[in-house]
Design a protein around this motif. Sequence first.
Motif, short mmCIF file in Angstrom:
data_model
loop_
_atom_site.label_atom_id
_atom_site.label_comp_id
_atom_site.label_asym_id
_atom_site.label_seq_id
_atom_site.Cartn_x
_atom_site.Cartn_y
_atom_site.Cartn_z
N ARG A 31 6.32 16.59 -6.45
CA ARG A 31 8.15 16.28 -6.62
C ARG A 31 8.65 16.60 -5.27
O ARG A 31 9.85 16.57 -4.96
CB ARG A 31 8.81 17.23 -7.63
N ASN A 32 7.99 16.91 -4.28
CA ASN A 32 8.65 17.01 -2.88
C ASN A 32 9.15 15.66 -2.40
O ASN A 32 8.64 14.93 -2.29
CB ASN A 32 7.63 17.75 -1.86
N PRO A 33 10.51 15.88 -2.25
CA PRO A 33 10.88 14.34 -1.84
C PRO A 33 10.57 13.78 -0.32
O PRO A 33 10.88 12.70 -0.14
CB PRO A 33 12.49 14.38 -1.86
N LEU A 48 1.06 -1.19 0.08
CA LEU A 48 -0.06 0.07 -0.08
C LEU A 48 0.86 1.22 0.08
O LEU A 48 0.57 2.20 -0.82
CB LEU A 48 -0.90 -0.02 1.17
N GLY A 49 2.01 1.21 0.86
CA GLY A 49 2.82 2.40 0.72
C GLY A 49 3.46 2.66 -0.70
O GLY A 49 3.75 3.77 -0.97
N TRP A 77 1.76 6.86 -6.79
CA TRP A 77 0.48 7.87 -6.95
C TRP A 77 1.09 9.43 -6.72
O TRP A 77 0.85 10.11 -7.43
CB TRP A 77 -0.52 7.51 -6.31
N LEU A 78 1.71 9.69 -5.48
CA LEU A 78 1.96 10.77 -5.05
C LEU A 78 3.03 11.33 -6.37
O LEU A 78 3.12 12.60 -6.13
CB LEU A 78 2.58 10.92 -3.74
N CYS A 105 4.00 9.85 3.75
CA CYS A 105 2.90 9.15 3.66
C CYS A 105 2.70 7.71 3.74
O CYS A 105 1.90 6.84 4.29
CB CYS A 105 2.13 9.45 2.16
N ALA A 106 3.86 7.13 3.26
CA ALA A 106 3.89 5.48 3.39
C ALA A 106 4.24 5.14 4.71
O ALA A 106 3.57 4.28 5.12
CB ALA A 106 5.14 4.95 2.29
N ALA A 107 5.05 5.94 5.48
CA ALA A 107 5.14 5.63 6.96
C ALA A 107 3.95 5.77 7.88
O ALA A 107 3.58 4.83 8.49
CB ALA A 107 6.36 6.53 7.47
N LEU A 108 3.11 6.85 7.15
CA LEU A 108 1.79 7.17 8.03
C LEU A 108 1.01 5.82 7.68
O LEU A 108 0.09 5.31 8.58
CB LEU A 108 0.99 8.36 7.36
#
Length: 426
Positions: free
Chosen positions: A173-175, A160-161, A167-168, A181-184
């Motif tokens: 382009r913010n690194p 899912l991450g 998708w993001l 979001c993946a850690a969330l």
Amino acid sequence: MTSIFRSSLDEFEPLAREAALDIVALTAALLFAHGQTTERTVVTAERLGLALGMPASVLPDWDKLTVEIEGASLSQIVPAKPLGMDMNRVLAITAIVDRLCAGTLRAEEARPALLMAGSLPPVSTLHFTLFAAIGAASLGVIFGALDITSLTLIAASAALGALARRWLSTFSRNPFVQPLCAALIAGVLAAVSAISLHRPIPTALVAFCPCMVLVPGPHLLNGAIDLLRTRIALGIARLTYAGLVVLMICFGLLLGFTAGGAALPAAGPSVPVPLLADVIAAGWAVASFGTFFSMPWRMLPLPIAAGMLAHAARWALISLAGANVATGALVACILVSIVVAPVVDRLHLPFAALGFSAVVSMMPGFFLFEAASAVVELVSLGPHAPVTLLTSIAANGATAFLVILAMTFGLILPRMLLEHFLTPTV
């Protein structure tokens, strides 16, 4: 070495000099942006400049490269940030440089070819997602999550991450957004699973393992290499970037647990893992990270073999000889570097990405996340916090620092010695 242009700078037409400078600058910028080490980027650009009859020097900075033509008042500043890690693009760009130096590619064809090589597609979303799940589950096995339920949750969380990251990437382009979001997602899934499942699961492993695939190991190694080569400003910038990514991972994980209505648990002592399971899982983890970095399939056996050998040595040191995790990581990384360092230049692969792929499962992500969790608990308890909490923060933070230092030293030392005593193949 064949020269595309005439060798005398005085005889060059201005347009020829500008064309040569443009090719060298574009090559350096693409290599720098896609994960090649700074030293190899500089050496490759200077080699190309000599082949074009235009001796060039490259001055790297965090967000730009300055390329100058020696003996002429001609230079170019190109924007480039070393945020990417794509070995397939690095290979394609280096192949074009080889053709230019051999005279089999005309100079006017170089720019389109370089731009095409620099825009090669990354690994497909399906492969990216699949190997994110495999890599996280492999790390779960290495750290002691041996039951099917836990491994399924770890794999699902990482998948899912990975989908969220892809998708993001289509509109941001913010690194820092993607790892946050993946850690969330990992934190929310682990918290919900801990509350809803009617069976005990290693919640910390379910949370931490998907986050381990987000750790920016190549940036840590490239930053350390730059510091050792006295590129102080660039090295500090790389390490600062890597540190901020780790901070975003910790913040996203803690935020996910809060949103899921649970507290981040302590990991506790790791469960002993049989040697065979440890080595096989390490091989799968290496394959996963090689896929993340777009390593061609034909080149994966080298880091996989090196990673499995290193894990066997680390397991023996810790389980049989009673060594600590830092010593085990040091010896294992030295073995990996001895295997990988002699061939990375011949294969034109970024050393940091290849080396990190082989030792990724030794990164002390657990200790970092444990320290972060303890800090949050310390803030929430305030003056009522027990002394053991401060001890936990200090111990986990110091262990993470020592392991990272041992891994960096172990990977870089053989590489630097070989570069010093042997003439590298460029």
